[in-house]
Design a protein around this motif. Structure first.
Motif, PDB file in Angstrom:
ATOM      1  N   GLY A   4       0.806  -1.208   0.000  1.00 18.48           N
ATOM      2  CA  GLY A   4       0.000   0.000   0.000  1.00 18.48           C
ATOM      3  C   GLY A   4       0.839   1.257   0.000  1.00 18.48           C
ATOM      4  N   VAL A   5       1.974   1.223   0.717  1.00 17.41           N
ATOM      5  CA  VAL A   5       2.867   2.385   0.747  1.00 17.41           C
ATOM      6  C   VAL A   5       3.456   2.642  -0.629  1.00 17.41           C
ATOM      7  N   ARG A   6       3.819   1.556  -1.353  1.00 13.69           N
ATOM      8  CA  ARG A   6       4.343   1.750  -2.712  1.00 13.69           C
ATOM      9  C   ARG A   6       3.283   2.367  -3.624  1.00 13.69           C
ATOM     10  N   LEU A 181      -1.675  22.729  14.937  1.00 17.03           N
ATOM     11  CA  LEU A 181      -2.242  21.580  15.645  1.00 17.03           C
ATOM     12  C   LEU A 181      -1.643  20.318  15.058  1.00 17.03           C
ATOM     13  N   LEU A 182      -1.230  19.400  15.933  1.00 21.41           N
ATOM     14  CA  LEU A 182      -0.754  18.087  15.495  1.00 21.41           C
ATOM     15  C   LEU A 182      -1.871  17.082  15.692  1.00 21.41           C
ATOM     16  N   ALA A 183      -2.149  16.283  14.674  1.00 26.21           N
ATOM     17  CA  ALA A 183      -3.221  15.293  14.762  1.00 26.21           C
ATOM     18  C   ALA A 183      -2.717  13.923  14.340  1.00 26.21           C
ATOM     19  N   PHE A 184      -3.152  12.911  15.087  1.00 23.19           N
ATOM     20  CA  PHE A 184      -2.958  11.517  14.718  1.00 23.19           C
ATOM     21  C   PHE A 184      -4.321  10.975  14.305  1.00 23.19           C
ATOM     22  N   VAL A 185      -4.459  10.580  13.056  1.00 25.55           N
ATOM     23  CA  VAL A 185      -5.732  10.026  12.562  1.00 25.55           C
ATOM     24  C   VAL A 185      -5.417   8.709  11.863  1.00 25.55           C
ATOM     25  N   LEU A 186      -5.834   7.632  12.481  1.00 24.22           N
ATOM     26  CA  LEU A 186      -5.511   6.291  11.991  1.00 24.22           C
ATOM     27  C   LEU A 186      -6.791   5.500  11.755  1.00 24.22           C
ATOM     28  N   PRO A 187      -6.711   4.430  10.965  1.00 23.74           N
ATOM     29  CA  PRO A 187      -7.901   3.607  10.743  1.00 23.74           C
ATOM     30  C   PRO A 187      -8.491   3.171  12.093  1.00 23.74           C
ATOM     31  N   ASP A 212      -1.891   7.042   8.005  1.00 25.60           N
ATOM     32  CA  ASP A 212      -1.315   5.900   7.294  1.00 25.60           C
ATOM     33  C   ASP A 212      -1.324   6.065   5.784  1.00 25.60           C
ATOM     34  N   SER A 213      -2.060   7.051   5.272  1.00 23.61           N
ATOM     35  CA  SER A 213      -2.199   7.179   3.829  1.00 23.61           C
ATOM     36  C   SER A 213      -2.344   8.637   3.424  1.00 23.61           C
ATOM     37  N   ALA A 214      -1.569   9.046   2.420  1.00 23.35           N
ATOM     38  CA  ALA A 214      -1.646  10.423   1.936  1.00 23.35           C
ATOM     39  C   ALA A 214      -2.940  10.698   1.192  1.00 23.35           C
ATOM     40  N   VAL A 215      -3.725   9.673   0.914  1.00 22.18           N
ATOM     41  CA  VAL A 215      -5.020   9.873   0.270  1.00 22.18           C
ATOM     42  C   VAL A 215      -6.153   9.441   1.207  1.00 22.18           C
ATOM     43  N   ALA A 228       2.860   6.813   7.750  1.00 19.85           N
ATOM     44  CA  ALA A 228       3.529   5.585   8.172  1.00 19.85           C
ATOM     45  C   ALA A 228       2.496   4.477   8.127  1.00 19.85           C
ATOM     46  N   ALA A 229       2.877   3.353   7.565  1.00 21.37           N
ATOM     47  CA  ALA A 229       1.923   2.264   7.361  1.00 21.37           C
ATOM     48  C   ALA A 229       1.488   1.638   8.675  1.00 21.37           C
ATOM     49  N   VAL A 230       0.230   1.220   8.710  1.00 21.57           N
ATOM     50  CA  VAL A 230      -0.354   0.529   9.854  1.00 21.57           C
ATOM     51  C   VAL A 230      -0.439  -0.961   9.531  1.00 21.57           C
ATOM     52  N   GLY A 231       0.005  -1.799  10.446  1.00 25.07           N
ATOM     53  CA  GLY A 231      -0.067  -3.241  10.236  1.00 25.07           C
ATOM     54  C   GLY A 231      -1.478  -3.746  10.434  1.00 25.07           C
ATOM     55  N   ALA A 232      -1.957  -4.553   9.502  1.00 22.20           N
ATOM     56  CA  ALA A 232      -3.335  -5.040   9.558  1.00 22.20           C
ATOM     57  C   ALA A 232      -3.413  -6.560   9.508  1.00 22.20           C
TER      58      ALA A 232
END
Length: 280
Positions: A4-6, A181-187, A212-215, A228-232
């Motif tokens: 996904g990162v690629r 403001l710094l935000a952490f937004v993850l799945p 985890d994703s620029a889109v 940064a990628a999230v392990g799923a």
């Protein structure tokens, strides 16, 4: 490297419509399978029209979706640049941890160009106070960052609960002088967090986002997006790479104001020694 990162690198620097972002996010989240789907199947997966999929391919500079699909297949096919060889008898737990190692390896590679990280660090260092937002699964990362940031920044404000008070606390920080403001937004991307970023930016705050994703759904509402990628691979997500990125960002914050950061760290150590906070 995480597939996904690629794939997400395809979309960097390209201005996409909200519908195109939806398709792009779908392609990133389903990289392995999406590379072998038809345009109509991708449209169904992303819940958009088939012409929208074609328009995304054209926006990316391809002459149609088949050309984009060929590129996707190149990106998700096995590569020889891995740093470990998977034993044949690895169990699912070992595979999950090895995938996290790949995520960290990819993050390290992308830190070769620290310009965006330096920009983010400077924005956060200059904001007094500094609000740090993280809801639901991202709350522990926000708290971890905030704990250490408070040792080098005079006023860190952790925003880790939603509800009607969240907007009030962001507004209070802005009124007190916050500029970023710094935000952490993850799945799975809490709606409250995305809405808070949109409101903060509309009020004039610069938003630095770790996701985890620029889109992903929060990216439209950020001035600087760090991924940064999230392990799923397990029942619940693994956040090793986002945690590492948070600490790298904190280093950039320190580097933006080295004298002040060092002074505050020395003062903390003197205080800790006087109060005997630690056993060693």
């Amino acid at each position: 490297m995480n597939e996904g990162v690629r794939v997400v690198d395809l979309f960097r620097g390209v201005r996409l419509t909200p519908t195109q972002r939806r398709i792009a996010h779908c392609l990133v989240q389903n990289a392995s399978s999406a590379a072998y789907l038809s345009a109509s199947e991708v449209a169904e997966l992303a819940q958009v029209s088939q012409p929208s999929v074609t328009r995304l391919a054209l926006a990316l500079g391809y002459d149609g979706y088949p050309a984009l699909r060929r590129k996707l297949r190149e990106l998700v096919s096995p590569r020889l640049d891995v740093t470990w060889v998977k034993p044949d008898d690895d169990n699912s737990l070992q595979l999950a941890v090895r995938a996290e190692a790949d995520n960290l390896h990819d993050l390290a590679g992308r830190l070769g160009d620290p310009s965006r990280l330096s920009q983010a660090g400077a924005l956060l260092a200059a904001s007094r106070p500094l609000p740090v937002l993280g809801l639901r699964s991202a709350a522990p990362l926000a708290a971890y960052f905030g704990y250490f940031a408070a040792k080098v920044h005079p006023d860190v404000r952790l925003l880790d609960t939603g509800g009607s008070m969240l907007a009030d606390r962001v507004d209070q920080a802005r009124t007190a002088g916050a500029t970023a403001l710094l935000a952490f937004v993850l799945p799975r991307y809490p709606r409250e967090a995305v809405d808070a970023l949109a409101a903060a930016r509309a009020d004039g705050l610069s938003v630095v986002l770790i996701t985890d994703s620029a889109v992903g759904p929060a990216a439209d509402h950020a001035d600087v997006v760090l991924t940064a990628a999230v392990g799923a691979q397990l029942v619940f997500d693994l956040h090793a790479a986002p945690m590492a990125l948070a600490m790298v960002l904190l280093q950039a914050l320190c580097d933006a104001t080295p004298a002040e950061s060092q002074s505050r760290l020395e003062e903390f150590e003197r205080s800790a020694t006087r109060r005997q906070l630690f056993v060693s």
